[in-house]
Write a protein that holds these residues in place. Structure first.
Motif, short mmCIF file in Angstrom:
data_model
loop_
_atom_site.label_atom_id
_atom_site.label_comp_id
_atom_site.label_asym_id
_atom_site.label_seq_id
_atom_site.Cartn_x
_atom_site.Cartn_y
_atom_site.Cartn_z
N ILE A 282 0.86 -1.19 0.00
CA ILE A 282 0.00 0.00 0.00
C ILE A 282 0.89 1.24 0.00
CG2 ILE A 282 -1.80 1.27 1.26
CD1 ILE A 282 -2.59 -1.40 2.57
N ASP A 283 0.49 2.24 -0.75
CA ASP A 283 1.25 3.48 -0.81
C ASP A 283 1.56 4.01 0.59
OD1 ASP A 283 2.11 6.01 -2.39
OD2 ASP A 283 0.67 6.77 -0.89
N ARG A 284 2.81 4.37 0.82
CA ARG A 284 3.26 4.80 2.15
C ARG A 284 2.48 6.02 2.65
NH1 ARG A 284 9.45 6.77 2.94
NH2 ARG A 284 8.74 8.17 1.28
N ASP A 285 2.29 7.01 1.80
CA ASP A 285 1.59 8.21 2.24
C ASP A 285 0.11 7.93 2.52
OD1 ASP A 285 3.95 9.56 2.04
OD2 ASP A 285 3.21 11.10 0.65
N MET A 286 -0.48 6.99 1.78
CA MET A 286 -1.86 6.61 2.06
C MET A 286 -1.98 5.97 3.44
SD MET A 286 -4.44 4.15 -0.15
CE MET A 286 -4.87 5.42 -1.36
N LEU A 287 -1.05 5.10 3.77
CA LEU A 287 -1.06 4.50 5.10
C LEU A 287 -0.90 5.56 6.18
CD1 LEU A 287 1.14 1.30 4.58
CD2 LEU A 287 -1.29 1.35 5.19
N LEU A 288 0.04 6.47 5.99
CA LEU A 288 0.29 7.49 7.00
C LEU A 288 -0.86 8.48 7.12
CD1 LEU A 288 4.11 8.15 6.51
CD2 LEU A 288 2.99 6.95 8.39
N THR A 289 -1.57 8.73 6.03
CA THR A 289 -2.74 9.60 6.10
C THR A 289 -3.80 8.98 6.99
OG1 THR A 289 -2.32 10.54 3.92
CG2 THR A 289 -4.58 10.68 4.76
N ASN A 290 -4.02 7.70 6.83
CA ASN A 290 -5.02 7.03 7.66
C ASN A 290 -4.59 6.92 9.11
OD1 ASN A 290 -7.43 5.88 5.93
ND2 ASN A 290 -5.61 5.76 4.65
N LEU A 291 -3.31 6.68 9.34
CA LEU A 291 -2.79 6.71 10.71
C LEU A 291 -2.93 8.10 11.30
CD1 LEU A 291 0.47 4.57 10.39
CD2 LEU A 291 -1.58 3.97 11.68
N SER A 292 -2.67 9.12 10.50
CA SER A 292 -2.76 10.50 10.97
C SER A 292 -4.19 10.85 11.37
CB SER A 292 -2.27 11.47 9.89
OG SER A 292 -0.90 11.28 9.62
N VAL A 293 -5.16 10.39 10.59
CA VAL A 293 -6.56 10.66 10.94
C VAL A 293 -6.90 10.04 12.29
CG1 VAL A 293 -8.96 10.17 10.31
CG2 VAL A 293 -7.36 10.99 8.57
N LEU A 294 -6.50 8.79 12.50
CA LEU A 294 -6.74 8.15 13.79
C LEU A 294 -6.04 8.92 14.91
CD1 LEU A 294 -6.34 4.36 12.91
CD2 LEU A 294 -8.45 5.52 13.53
N TRP A 295 -4.82 9.39 14.63
CA TRP A 295 -4.06 10.11 15.65
C TRP A 295 -4.69 11.46 15.97
CZ3 TRP A 295 -0.75 9.50 19.39
CH2 TRP A 295 -0.17 10.64 19.97
N PHE A 296 -4.95 12.27 14.95
CA PHE A 296 -5.45 13.63 15.17
C PHE A 296 -6.84 13.64 15.81
CE2 PHE A 296 -2.52 14.97 11.53
CZ PHE A 296 -1.57 15.53 12.40
N THR A 297 -7.64 12.63 15.53
CA THR A 297 -8.99 12.55 16.10
C THR A 297 -9.02 11.77 17.42
OG1 THR A 297 -9.49 10.57 14.79
CG2 THR A 297 -10.10 12.71 13.84
N ASP A 298 -7.88 11.19 17.80
CA ASP A 298 -7.76 10.39 19.02
C ASP A 298 -8.86 9.33 19.08
OD1 ASP A 298 -6.77 9.46 21.41
OD2 ASP A 298 -7.65 11.06 22.64
#
Length: 378
Positions: A282-298
Protein backbone atom coordinates in the motif's frame (compact mmCIF):
# COMPACT_ATOMS: atom_id res chain seq x y z
CA UNK A 1 -35.54 16.74 9.53
CA UNK A 2 -31.97 15.45 9.38
CA UNK A 3 -29.37 18.21 9.39
CA UNK A 4 -26.24 17.73 7.29
CA UNK A 5 -23.48 20.11 8.29
CA UNK A 6 -20.78 20.69 5.67
CA UNK A 7 -17.47 19.53 7.08
CA UNK A 8 -13.95 20.50 6.18
CA UNK A 9 -10.84 18.95 7.71
CA UNK A 10 -8.42 21.39 9.29
CA UNK A 11 -5.85 20.13 11.76
CA UNK A 12 -4.17 22.91 13.74
CA UNK A 13 -0.48 23.71 13.34
CA UNK A 14 -0.06 22.95 17.04
CA UNK A 15 -1.44 19.43 16.62
CA UNK A 16 0.83 18.78 13.66
CA UNK A 17 3.86 20.03 15.59
CA UNK A 18 2.86 17.92 18.61
CA UNK A 19 2.79 14.80 16.41
CA UNK A 20 6.24 15.58 15.04
CA UNK A 21 7.63 16.22 18.52
CA UNK A 22 6.26 12.96 19.90
CA UNK A 23 7.68 11.02 16.96
CA UNK A 24 11.10 12.66 17.41
CA UNK A 25 11.11 11.87 21.14
CA UNK A 26 10.04 8.23 20.83
CA UNK A 27 11.97 5.88 23.11
CA UNK A 28 12.67 2.91 20.86
CA UNK A 29 13.00 -0.58 22.33
CA UNK A 30 15.76 -3.03 21.57
CA UNK A 31 15.02 -5.93 19.25
CA UNK A 32 16.51 -9.26 18.33
CA UNK A 33 18.55 -9.58 15.17
CA UNK A 34 17.51 -11.80 12.27
CA UNK A 35 14.01 -12.70 13.51
CA UNK A 36 12.13 -10.78 10.83
CA UNK A 37 8.42 -10.46 11.57
CA UNK A 38 8.21 -13.64 13.68
CA UNK A 39 8.20 -11.64 16.93
CA UNK A 40 5.85 -8.99 15.58
CA UNK A 41 6.57 -5.87 13.59
CA UNK A 42 10.33 -5.10 13.45
CA UNK A 43 11.28 -1.99 15.39
CA UNK A 44 13.67 -0.93 12.63
CA UNK A 45 10.81 -0.91 10.12
CA UNK A 46 8.54 1.13 12.38
CA UNK A 47 11.34 3.52 13.26
CA UNK A 48 12.17 4.26 9.63
CA UNK A 49 8.52 4.86 8.83
CA UNK A 50 8.03 7.09 11.88
CA UNK A 51 11.09 9.14 10.99
CA UNK A 52 9.53 9.82 7.59
CA UNK A 53 6.13 10.50 9.23
CA UNK A 54 7.71 13.16 11.42
CA UNK A 55 10.01 14.86 8.93
CA UNK A 56 9.10 13.94 5.35
CA UNK A 57 5.36 13.29 5.22
CA UNK A 58 3.23 16.29 4.21
CA UNK A 59 -0.09 16.24 6.05
CA UNK A 60 -1.27 19.52 4.55
CA UNK A 61 -1.17 18.18 0.99
CA UNK A 62 -3.08 15.07 1.99
CA UNK A 63 -5.56 17.17 3.97
CA UNK A 64 -6.19 19.26 0.85
CA UNK A 65 -6.76 16.09 -1.20
CA UNK A 66 -9.30 14.81 1.33
CA UNK A 67 -11.07 18.16 1.29
CA UNK A 68 -11.39 18.00 -2.50
CA UNK A 69 -14.46 15.79 -1.95
CA UNK A 70 -17.65 17.07 -0.25
CA UNK A 71 -17.88 15.96 3.38
CA UNK A 72 -20.61 16.30 5.97
CA UNK A 73 -21.44 15.46 9.56
CA UNK A 74 -24.81 14.61 10.99
CA UNK A 75 -26.10 13.23 14.27
CA UNK A 76 -28.41 10.25 14.55
CA UNK A 77 -29.66 8.84 17.84
CA UNK A 78 -26.94 10.71 19.72
CA UNK A 79 -24.07 9.46 17.53
CA UNK A 80 -22.10 11.78 15.26
CA UNK A 81 -21.55 10.40 11.78
CA UNK A 82 -19.07 11.83 9.28
CA UNK A 83 -19.39 10.95 5.61
CA UNK A 84 -18.06 11.83 2.19
CA UNK A 85 -20.72 12.27 -0.50
CA UNK A 86 -19.63 12.45 -4.12
CA UNK A 87 -22.39 12.67 -6.72
CA UNK A 88 -21.78 11.53 -10.26
CA UNK A 89 -22.35 13.88 -13.21
CA UNK A 90 -24.22 11.02 -14.91
CA UNK A 91 -28.01 11.27 -14.44
CA UNK A 92 -28.49 7.50 -14.29
CA UNK A 93 -25.86 6.84 -11.63
CA UNK A 94 -26.64 4.22 -8.98
CA UNK A 95 -26.10 5.27 -5.35
CA UNK A 96 -23.48 3.09 -3.63
CA UNK A 97 -22.40 3.14 0.00
CA UNK A 98 -18.80 2.06 0.70
CA UNK A 99 -18.23 0.67 4.19
CA UNK A 100 -14.76 0.44 5.73
CA UNK A 101 -13.46 -1.88 8.43
CA UNK A 102 -10.70 -1.84 11.05
CA UNK A 103 -8.31 -0.10 11.14
CA UNK A 104 -9.34 1.71 7.96
CA UNK A 105 -10.12 1.29 4.29
CA UNK A 106 -9.22 4.15 2.02
CA UNK A 107 -11.47 4.40 -1.04
CA UNK A 108 -9.68 7.44 -2.53
CA UNK A 109 -8.53 5.68 -5.69
CA UNK A 110 -12.04 4.40 -6.40
CA UNK A 111 -13.86 7.73 -6.21
CA UNK A 112 -13.00 9.22 -9.60
CA UNK A 113 -13.46 6.10 -11.77
CA UNK A 114 -16.68 5.06 -10.00
CA UNK A 115 -18.38 8.46 -10.02
CA UNK A 116 -17.16 9.63 -13.42
CA UNK A 117 -16.27 6.60 -15.55
CA UNK A 118 -16.56 8.68 -18.73
CA UNK A 119 -13.55 10.76 -17.63
CA UNK A 120 -11.57 7.63 -16.73
CA UNK A 121 -12.01 5.61 -19.91
CA UNK A 122 -15.08 3.72 -18.71
CA UNK A 123 -18.71 3.39 -19.68
CA UNK A 124 -20.89 6.21 -18.25
CA UNK A 125 -23.63 3.62 -17.73
CA UNK A 126 -21.49 2.23 -14.88
CA UNK A 127 -21.53 5.46 -12.85
CA UNK A 128 -22.23 5.61 -9.11
CA UNK A 129 -23.13 8.28 -6.60
CA UNK A 130 -20.86 7.48 -3.64
CA UNK A 131 -21.61 7.74 0.07
CA UNK A 132 -18.60 6.88 2.24
CA UNK A 133 -19.45 6.95 5.96
CA UNK A 134 -16.88 6.93 8.73
CA UNK A 135 -18.00 4.30 11.25
CA UNK A 136 -18.87 5.35 14.81
CA UNK A 137 -15.73 5.43 16.94
CA UNK A 138 -13.46 6.16 13.98
CA UNK A 139 -11.88 9.33 12.64
CA UNK A 140 -14.06 12.37 12.12
CA UNK A 141 -17.18 10.60 13.40
CA UNK A 142 -15.47 10.84 16.76
CA UNK A 143 -15.36 8.35 19.63
CA UNK A 144 -18.46 6.46 20.67
CA UNK A 145 -20.02 7.64 23.94
CA UNK A 146 -22.17 4.66 24.89
CA UNK A 147 -21.51 0.95 25.08
CA UNK A 148 -22.97 -0.75 22.02
CA UNK A 149 -22.64 2.19 19.63
CA UNK A 150 -19.60 0.59 17.98
CA UNK A 151 -21.43 -2.64 17.14
CA UNK A 152 -21.62 -3.55 13.46
CA UNK A 153 -25.41 -3.91 13.69
CA UNK A 154 -25.62 -0.39 15.10
CA UNK A 155 -23.52 0.97 12.24
CA UNK A 156 -25.84 -0.70 9.74
CA UNK A 157 -28.83 0.99 11.36
CA UNK A 158 -27.15 4.42 11.22
CA UNK A 159 -26.12 3.97 7.58
CA UNK A 160 -29.61 2.87 6.57
CA UNK A 161 -31.02 6.02 8.21
CA UNK A 162 -28.35 8.12 6.50
CA UNK A 163 -29.19 6.76 3.04
CA UNK A 164 -32.89 7.35 3.65
CA UNK A 165 -32.23 10.91 4.83
CA UNK A 166 -30.18 11.54 1.69
CA UNK A 167 -33.22 10.52 -0.34
CA UNK A 168 -31.74 7.35 -1.83
CA UNK A 169 -34.57 4.85 -2.21
CA UNK A 170 -32.50 2.35 -4.15
CA UNK A 171 -28.79 1.74 -3.62
CA UNK A 172 -25.98 -0.79 -3.44
CA UNK A 173 -23.58 -1.52 -0.61
CA UNK A 174 -19.94 -2.59 -0.58
CA UNK A 175 -17.77 -3.61 2.36
CA UNK A 176 -14.69 -5.47 3.50
CA UNK A 177 -13.45 -6.56 6.93
CA UNK A 178 -16.03 -5.23 9.44
CA UNK A 179 -17.78 -3.75 6.42
CA UNK A 180 -18.41 -7.31 5.26
CA UNK A 181 -20.73 -7.66 8.28
CA UNK A 182 -22.28 -4.21 7.95
CA UNK A 183 -23.07 -4.26 4.21
CA UNK A 184 -25.03 -7.57 4.38
CA UNK A 185 -26.80 -6.32 7.51
CA UNK A 186 -27.96 -3.33 5.48
CA UNK A 187 -29.50 -5.85 3.11
CA UNK A 188 -31.34 -7.49 6.02
CA UNK A 189 -32.78 -4.32 7.54
CA UNK A 190 -33.31 -2.31 4.33
CA UNK A 191 -34.10 -5.16 1.94
CA UNK A 192 -36.50 -3.10 -0.16
CA UNK A 193 -33.84 -0.48 -0.78
CA UNK A 194 -30.57 -2.42 -1.19
CA UNK A 195 -30.32 -3.75 -4.75
CA UNK A 196 -27.07 -5.62 -4.22
CA UNK A 197 -24.20 -6.20 -1.79
CA UNK A 198 -20.58 -6.54 -2.86
CA UNK A 199 -17.96 -7.86 -0.43
CA UNK A 200 -14.20 -8.18 -0.64
CA UNK A 201 -12.55 -10.94 1.40
CA UNK A 202 -15.64 -11.24 3.63
CA UNK A 203 -15.06 -12.52 7.15
CA UNK A 204 -16.72 -15.91 7.51
CA UNK A 205 -16.17 -17.04 11.09
CA UNK A 206 -17.67 -20.50 11.61
CA UNK A 207 -19.91 -21.28 14.55
CA UNK A 208 -18.81 -24.22 16.68
CA UNK A 209 -21.66 -26.33 15.29
CA UNK A 210 -21.03 -25.59 11.61
CA UNK A 211 -21.17 -28.69 9.39
CA UNK A 212 -18.54 -28.43 6.69
CA UNK A 213 -18.90 -31.96 5.32
CA UNK A 214 -20.33 -30.64 2.06
CA UNK A 215 -17.69 -27.95 1.64
CA UNK A 216 -14.95 -28.06 -0.96
CA UNK A 217 -11.51 -29.30 0.06
CA UNK A 218 -10.24 -25.71 0.10
CA UNK A 219 -13.13 -24.63 2.32
CA UNK A 220 -12.59 -27.55 4.69
CA UNK A 221 -8.93 -26.59 5.09
CA UNK A 222 -9.92 -22.99 5.85
CA UNK A 223 -12.60 -24.21 8.25
CA UNK A 224 -10.07 -26.28 10.20
CA UNK A 225 -7.70 -23.31 10.28
CA UNK A 226 -10.41 -20.91 11.47
CA UNK A 227 -11.55 -23.26 14.23
CA UNK A 228 -7.96 -23.28 15.46
CA UNK A 229 -7.53 -19.53 14.93
CA UNK A 230 -7.30 -18.56 18.59
CA UNK A 231 -4.12 -20.62 18.94
CA UNK A 232 -2.40 -18.81 16.07
CA UNK A 233 0.00 -15.91 16.52
CA UNK A 234 -2.02 -13.83 14.06
CA UNK A 235 -5.10 -13.84 16.31
CA UNK A 236 -3.48 -11.95 19.20
CA UNK A 237 -4.61 -8.50 18.12
CA UNK A 238 -8.27 -9.56 17.80
CA UNK A 239 -8.21 -11.21 21.22
CA UNK A 240 -6.96 -7.96 22.74
CA UNK A 241 -9.51 -5.81 20.93
CA UNK A 242 -12.44 -8.05 21.78
CA UNK A 243 -11.60 -8.40 25.47
CA UNK A 244 -9.39 -5.48 26.61
CA UNK A 245 -9.67 -2.55 24.18
CA UNK A 246 -9.44 0.01 26.97
CA UNK A 247 -6.19 -1.49 28.25
CA UNK A 248 -4.47 -0.87 24.93
CA UNK A 249 -6.06 2.54 24.34
CA UNK A 250 -3.63 4.71 26.39
CA UNK A 251 -0.63 3.52 24.37
CA UNK A 252 -2.47 4.20 21.09
CA UNK A 253 -3.60 7.61 22.34
CA UNK A 254 -0.26 8.75 23.76
CA UNK A 255 2.35 7.41 21.34
CA UNK A 256 2.10 7.72 17.54
CA UNK A 257 4.89 5.12 17.30
CA UNK A 258 2.76 2.66 19.31
CA UNK A 259 -0.21 3.42 17.08
CA UNK A 260 1.85 2.80 13.94
CA UNK A 261 3.40 -0.40 15.27
CA UNK A 262 0.09 -1.95 16.35
CA UNK A 263 -1.93 -0.99 13.28
CA UNK A 264 0.71 -1.82 10.70
CA UNK A 265 1.40 -5.21 12.24
CA UNK A 266 -2.26 -6.05 11.57
CA UNK A 267 -2.02 -4.61 8.04
CA UNK A 268 1.02 -6.79 7.42
CA UNK A 269 -0.85 -9.90 8.55
CA UNK A 270 -3.64 -9.47 6.02
CA UNK A 271 -2.06 -7.66 3.07
CA UNK A 272 -1.10 -9.38 -0.19
CA UNK A 273 1.12 -12.27 0.96
CA UNK A 274 3.39 -11.70 -2.05
CA UNK A 275 4.40 -8.29 -0.68
CA UNK A 276 7.16 -8.07 1.93
CA UNK A 277 5.85 -5.17 4.03
CA UNK A 278 2.75 -2.99 4.38
CA UNK A 279 4.44 -0.19 2.44
CA UNK A 280 5.21 -2.61 -0.38
CA UNK A 281 1.52 -3.45 -0.62
CA UNK A 282 0.00 0.00 0.00
CA UNK A 283 1.25 3.48 -0.81
CA UNK A 284 3.26 4.80 2.15
CA UNK A 285 1.59 8.21 2.24
CA UNK A 286 -1.86 6.61 2.06
CA UNK A 287 -1.06 4.50 5.10
CA UNK A 288 0.29 7.49 7.00
CA UNK A 289 -2.74 9.60 6.10
CA UNK A 290 -5.02 7.03 7.66
CA UNK A 291 -2.79 6.71 10.71
CA UNK A 292 -2.76 10.50 10.97
CA UNK A 293 -6.56 10.66 10.94
CA UNK A 294 -6.74 8.15 13.79
CA UNK A 295 -4.06 10.11 15.65
CA UNK A 296 -5.45 13.63 15.17
CA UNK A 297 -8.99 12.55 16.10
CA UNK A 298 -7.76 10.39 19.02
CA UNK A 299 -10.03 7.55 17.95
CA UNK A 300 -7.63 4.61 17.73
CA UNK A 301 -8.75 3.47 21.17
CA UNK A 302 -12.47 3.85 20.50
CA UNK A 303 -12.18 2.18 17.10
CA UNK A 304 -11.18 -1.08 18.78
CA UNK A 305 -14.49 -1.23 20.66
CA UNK A 306 -16.02 -2.55 17.46
CA UNK A 307 -14.45 -5.95 18.20
CA UNK A 308 -15.85 -6.16 21.72
CA UNK A 309 -19.33 -4.95 20.80
CA UNK A 310 -19.90 -6.73 17.50
CA UNK A 311 -22.35 -9.62 17.78
CA UNK A 312 -21.61 -11.09 14.35
CA UNK A 313 -18.44 -13.05 15.16
CA UNK A 314 -19.28 -16.71 14.61
CA UNK A 315 -23.01 -16.05 14.46
CA UNK A 316 -25.31 -17.91 12.08
CA UNK A 317 -26.49 -14.92 10.07
CA UNK A 318 -29.68 -15.11 7.99
CA UNK A 319 -29.67 -14.59 4.25
CA UNK A 320 -31.39 -11.33 3.29
CA UNK A 321 -32.11 -12.58 -0.22
CA UNK A 322 -30.33 -9.55 -1.67
CA UNK A 323 -28.04 -10.49 -4.60
CA UNK A 324 -24.49 -10.64 -3.30
CA UNK A 325 -21.11 -10.63 -4.99
CA UNK A 326 -17.79 -11.64 -3.47
CA UNK A 327 -14.25 -10.82 -4.54
CA UNK A 328 -11.36 -12.61 -2.87
CA UNK A 329 -7.63 -11.96 -2.98
CA UNK A 330 -4.64 -14.25 -2.36
CA UNK A 331 -4.26 -15.36 1.24
CA UNK A 332 -7.93 -14.82 2.04
CA UNK A 333 -9.69 -16.78 4.79
CA UNK A 334 -13.14 -16.54 3.22
CA UNK A 335 -15.01 -19.84 3.42
CA UNK A 336 -17.26 -19.93 0.39
CA UNK A 337 -19.56 -22.54 1.89
CA UNK A 338 -20.39 -20.24 4.80
CA UNK A 339 -20.72 -17.22 2.51
CA UNK A 340 -23.25 -19.20 0.45
CA UNK A 341 -25.23 -20.13 3.57
CA UNK A 342 -25.51 -16.51 4.70
CA UNK A 343 -25.94 -14.71 1.38
CA UNK A 344 -27.60 -15.09 -2.01
CA UNK A 345 -24.37 -15.39 -3.97
CA UNK A 346 -24.70 -14.50 -7.64
CA UNK A 347 -21.13 -13.38 -8.33
CA UNK A 348 -17.74 -14.75 -7.25
CA UNK A 349 -14.35 -13.39 -8.35
CA UNK A 350 -10.87 -14.60 -7.43
CA UNK A 351 -7.97 -12.20 -7.93
CA UNK A 352 -4.36 -13.24 -8.41
CA UNK A 353 -3.03 -10.22 -6.51
CA UNK A 354 -4.05 -7.94 -3.69
CA UNK A 355 -5.02 -8.63 -0.12
CA UNK A 356 -7.55 -7.86 2.60
CA UNK A 357 -7.26 -4.11 1.90
CA UNK A 358 -8.15 -4.44 -1.78
CA UNK A 359 -9.46 -0.88 -2.36
CA UNK A 360 -6.04 0.36 -1.24
CA UNK A 361 -3.93 -2.44 -2.74
CA UNK A 362 -5.62 -3.21 -6.07
CA UNK A 363 -8.15 -0.43 -6.77
CA UNK A 364 -8.17 -1.30 -10.47
CA UNK A 365 -9.46 -4.81 -9.74
CA UNK A 366 -12.05 -3.51 -7.29
CA UNK A 367 -13.34 -0.93 -9.77
CA UNK A 368 -13.71 -3.55 -12.50
CA UNK A 369 -15.42 -6.05 -10.19
CA UNK A 370 -17.86 -3.50 -8.80
CA UNK A 371 -18.82 -2.45 -12.31
CA UNK A 372 -19.29 -6.06 -13.41
CA UNK A 373 -21.41 -6.99 -10.40
CA UNK A 374 -23.73 -3.99 -10.29
CA UNK A 375 -24.15 -3.78 -14.07
CA UNK A 376 -26.68 -6.62 -13.83
CA UNK A 377 -28.61 -4.99 -10.98
CA UNK A 378 -29.20 -1.44 -12.15
Amino acid sequence: MTVFEPFRIHISDNDIEDLRTRLAQTRWPSELADVGWSYGIPTAYVRELCEYWGSGYDWRSREAALNAHPQFRTETDGQSLHFTHVRSPEPGALPLVLVHGWPFEDFTDLIGPLTDPRAHGGDPADAFHLVIPTLPGFGFSGPTRRAGDAATSRSAELIAKLMAALGYERYGAQGGDAGSFIAPQLGRIATDHVVGVHLNDPITIPGWDVDGSGFSADDQAKLASMKDWNSKQTSGYAGMHSTRPQTLAPAMSDSPAALAAWVLDVVNTFKDPAKATPTDAIDRDMLLTNLSVLWFTDTAGSSMRLYKEAQAWGASLPDSGVPTGVAVCPGNNTIRGIAEQQNTLVHWSEFDRGGHFAPMEVPDLMISDLRDFFRKLR
